[in-house]
Design a protein around this motif. Structure first.
Motif, short mmCIF file in Angstrom:
data_model
loop_
_atom_site.label_atom_id
_atom_site.label_comp_id
_atom_site.label_asym_id
_atom_site.label_seq_id
_atom_site.Cartn_x
_atom_site.Cartn_y
_atom_site.Cartn_z
N TYR A 135 0.82 -1.20 0.00
CA TYR A 135 0.00 0.00 0.00
C TYR A 135 0.86 1.26 0.00
CZ TYR A 135 -4.60 -2.12 0.30
OH TYR A 135 -5.76 -2.81 -0.01
N GLY A 136 2.05 1.18 0.56
CA GLY A 136 2.96 2.32 0.46
C GLY A 136 3.32 2.62 -0.98
N SER A 137 3.58 1.57 -1.78
CA SER A 137 3.89 1.78 -3.19
C SER A 137 2.67 2.24 -3.96
CB SER A 137 4.43 0.48 -3.81
OG SER A 137 5.84 0.40 -3.65
N ILE A 138 1.50 1.75 -3.60
CA ILE A 138 0.26 2.22 -4.23
C ILE A 138 0.08 3.72 -3.98
CG2 ILE A 138 -2.27 2.11 -4.08
CD1 ILE A 138 -1.87 -0.96 -3.63
N TYR A 139 0.38 4.14 -2.76
CA TYR A 139 0.30 5.56 -2.44
C TYR A 139 1.21 6.37 -3.36
CZ TYR A 139 0.31 9.80 0.49
OH TYR A 139 0.18 11.08 0.95
N ARG A 140 2.40 5.87 -3.61
CA ARG A 140 3.35 6.58 -4.48
C ARG A 140 2.83 6.65 -5.91
NH1 ARG A 140 6.75 3.00 -1.34
NH2 ARG A 140 7.71 4.20 0.33
N CYS A 141 2.21 5.56 -6.38
CA CYS A 141 1.61 5.60 -7.71
C CYS A 141 0.52 6.66 -7.78
CB CYS A 141 1.01 4.23 -8.05
SG CYS A 141 2.21 2.92 -8.30
N ASN A 142 -0.31 6.73 -6.75
CA ASN A 142 -1.37 7.74 -6.72
C ASN A 142 -0.80 9.15 -6.68
OD1 ASN A 142 -3.42 5.81 -6.82
ND2 ASN A 142 -3.53 5.64 -4.60
N THR A 194 1.06 -0.09 -12.55
CA THR A 194 1.72 -0.51 -11.32
C THR A 194 0.73 -0.57 -10.17
OG1 THR A 194 3.75 0.54 -12.13
CG2 THR A 194 3.69 -0.07 -9.81
N ARG A 195 -0.18 0.37 -10.10
CA ARG A 195 -1.22 0.33 -9.06
C ARG A 195 -2.07 -0.94 -9.19
NH1 ARG A 195 -5.41 5.29 -8.73
NH2 ARG A 195 -6.48 4.18 -10.43
N ALA A 196 -2.43 -1.30 -10.42
CA ALA A 196 -3.21 -2.51 -10.64
C ALA A 196 -2.41 -3.75 -10.26
CB ALA A 196 -3.64 -2.59 -12.11
N PHE A 197 -1.14 -3.79 -10.65
CA PHE A 197 -0.27 -4.93 -10.34
C PHE A 197 -0.20 -5.15 -8.82
CE2 PHE A 197 3.95 -6.51 -9.18
CZ PHE A 197 4.06 -7.64 -9.97
N LEU A 198 -0.02 -4.09 -8.06
CA LEU A 198 0.10 -4.21 -6.61
C LEU A 198 -1.22 -4.65 -5.98
CD1 LEU A 198 2.24 -1.00 -6.13
CD2 LEU A 198 3.03 -3.34 -5.67
N ILE A 211 -10.22 -6.42 0.02
CA ILE A 211 -9.31 -5.34 0.41
C ILE A 211 -9.88 -4.01 -0.09
CG2 ILE A 211 -7.18 -6.73 0.41
CD1 ILE A 211 -6.67 -5.43 -2.45
N PRO A 212 -9.40 -2.88 0.43
CA PRO A 212 -9.75 -1.60 -0.17
C PRO A 212 -8.93 -1.36 -1.44
CG PRO A 212 -8.33 -1.24 1.72
CD PRO A 212 -8.61 -2.71 1.67
N TYR A 213 -9.57 -0.79 -2.46
CA TYR A 213 -8.84 -0.38 -3.65
C TYR A 213 -8.56 1.10 -3.50
CZ TYR A 213 -7.19 -0.81 -8.43
OH TYR A 213 -6.38 -0.88 -9.54
N VAL A 214 -7.30 1.44 -3.31
CA VAL A 214 -6.91 2.80 -2.94
C VAL A 214 -6.51 3.57 -4.20
CG1 VAL A 214 -5.28 4.18 -1.63
CG2 VAL A 214 -6.21 2.09 -0.65
N ALA A 215 -7.20 4.67 -4.45
CA ALA A 215 -6.97 5.43 -5.69
C ALA A 215 -6.76 6.91 -5.42
CB ALA A 215 -8.15 5.24 -6.63
#
Length: 468
Positions: A108-115, A142-146, A157-161
């Protein structure tokens, strides 16, 4: 902040940190002294540096780059662990919410960076349209991959966007189906935004396969549709990838498959560590002492995997190494630090796509076409072709053969075996026989980390079954 939204920093500080951490990858003269997000996304070079920094952080964080391979391989039947608890909890399937947080926070940290990149690019009026589309496509991919890994590890899970921590803190768990639909939406948009070239750090065509392109999005769509049971769509996207024979092909020499910029590579990760100049895999896997004798040597291949190889399989000779009586993955050949760079970390490769299409075709009763795909993998491995030894094979037997080939071809890579056992409904029957009292059906999902449950009110009483 704790838990899912552990990375609560100002956007500019995140991006600057990523740029600094990824200098080896970038080397494009990024303005590392500027501190506002507006300035970071003011031009093509600095905006690109922000996205490349996401990959740099990915390669620096072992849980991101190697966690899926090592931990999920232990949860399945690929690895034997010689560590003690809590480090052996994956192997013994005795995870708990307190000690085991190797995926949730890191991913989720990497997802945050993608966002953060998506938001920065969308607000900028000074980035060229070409680069804006490229960066948006990469961040969506990358967000989808994670999220794909998170939903297969934890279930709902939550999908964080967004980077809005107040929204994220209250984001509820969504159903697996809902998450898959959002993954597909991101990948479909990424496929439109990206093109087939391999861009370098200056967004010019290159031979480095370290930034996801349209083919990577198509490969992930083929995988996601396979997991969803939408066989026609899975075959469609796998075929789109396999039609690009001018850019991709199965390596005839098994020792070349995992080299940097291999023709089999669809997406690789470039090392971003000043010391470890190749991927983490060789350094982590290759045994130079008995497992457990030194800190990093705590796993070896399980006998259940070794016994699954057919007699004469070239992969047994080329991809399995031996030290004393122990065996280890030898797909990557460089085990020492600071060697000349010859290997990148393989994330997605063509052989998986071939097997995806074989399975999708078998599920549609296109048995001859499925056998044709499967035999491409078996031929390279030096095995007898199904078309020769069992051309009238029935659908169920063919599927079992495909799953067996996935077990052998993709072992020690990104948790494929763990996910395959679960999605095909074989985890209970196979792992209960191997792991005995250590295995329970509820082990198919990992526990939500306690730090997340304590932090977010929507996680009260929301732990996965089987965990206190």
């Amino acid at each position: 902040m704790k838990g899912l939204f552990f990375i609560r920093f100002y956007l500019s500080l995140i991006i600057i940190t990523l740029i600094v951490s990824c200098k080896k990858f970038l080397d494009v003269g990024s303005p590392v002294t500027e501190t506002s997000s507006k300035e970071i996304f003011a031009n093509d070079n600095s905006a690109t540096a922000a996205m490349l920094g996401v990959y740099g952080e990915f390669m620096k964080t072992a849980n991101l780059s190697m966690g899926a391979s090592i931990f999920l391989g232990q949860s399945a039947d690929e690895f034997r662990s010689y560590a003690v608890a809590p480090y052996s909890n994956y192997y013994t399937n005795n995870l708990n919410a307190i000690d085991n947080n190797d995926f949730w926070t890191a991913y989720y940290g990497s997802i945050y960076r993608c966002n953060a990149v998506l938001e920065g690019v969308s607000k900028s009026s000074t980035i060229s349209s070409k680069v804006s589309e490229q960066l948006r496509g990469e961040a969506l991919f990358t967000r989808a991959f994670l999220h794909f890994y998170l939903v297969n590890i934890f279930g709902d899970i939550p999908y964080v966007a967004t980077t809005n921590y107040k929204e994220n803190n209250l984001a509820p768990r969504e159903s697996v189906e809902s998450v898959y639909n959002k993954i597909i939406a991101d990948l479909q948009e990424a496929k439109v935004l990206l093109n087939d070239i391999f861009p370098d750090a200056a967004n010019k065509p290159s031979t480095e396969r370290v930034r996801p392109n349209r083919t990577a999005a198509e490969a992930m769509l083929a995988r996601v549709y396979l997991y969803k049971g939408e066989w026609e769509r899975s075959e469609e996207f796998a075929s789109a990838v396999l039609s690009k024979s001018q850019d991709y092909g199965l390596s005839n020499d098994l020792n070349d498959v995992f080299k940097k910029n291999s023709r089999e590579a669809i997406w690789q990760m470039m090392p971003s560590d000043a010391v470890n100049t190749n991927g983490f895999e060789g350094y982590t896997y290759i045994l130079l002492a008995p497992p457990g004798a030194l800190g990093r040597f705590t796993i070896a291949l399980n006998d259940y995997l070794l016994n699954a190889f057919e007699i004469g399989d070239k992969r047994r000779n080329h991809w399995v190494g031996t030290y004393l009586s122990f065996h280890y993955p030898f797909k990557y050949k460089v085990g020492a630090l600071s060697q000349p760079t010859s290997e990148y970390s393989m994330v997605i490769r063509l052989a998986e796509v071939v097997l995806i299409r074989a399975e999708a075709r078998a599920m549609q009763a296109k048995l001859n076409a499925s056998i044709s795909d499967l035999d491409k993998i078996r031929n390279r491995a030096g095995l007898a072709l199904i078309a020769d030894i069992d051309p009238m094979v029935n659908k169920q037997k063919l599927l079992e053969t495909i799953w067996h080939e996935r077990q052998i071809e993709l072992f020690s890579e990104w948790g494929h075996r763990w996910f395959d056992l679960k999605r095909t409904g074989r985890a209970d029957s196979i792992l209960a026989a191997i792991k005995g009292s250590n295995w329970k059906s509820t082990d198919e999902l990992f526990p939500i980390p306690k730090i997340q449950i304590d932090y977010s009110p929507v996680y009260t009483n929301a732990q996965n079954p089987g965990y206190n």
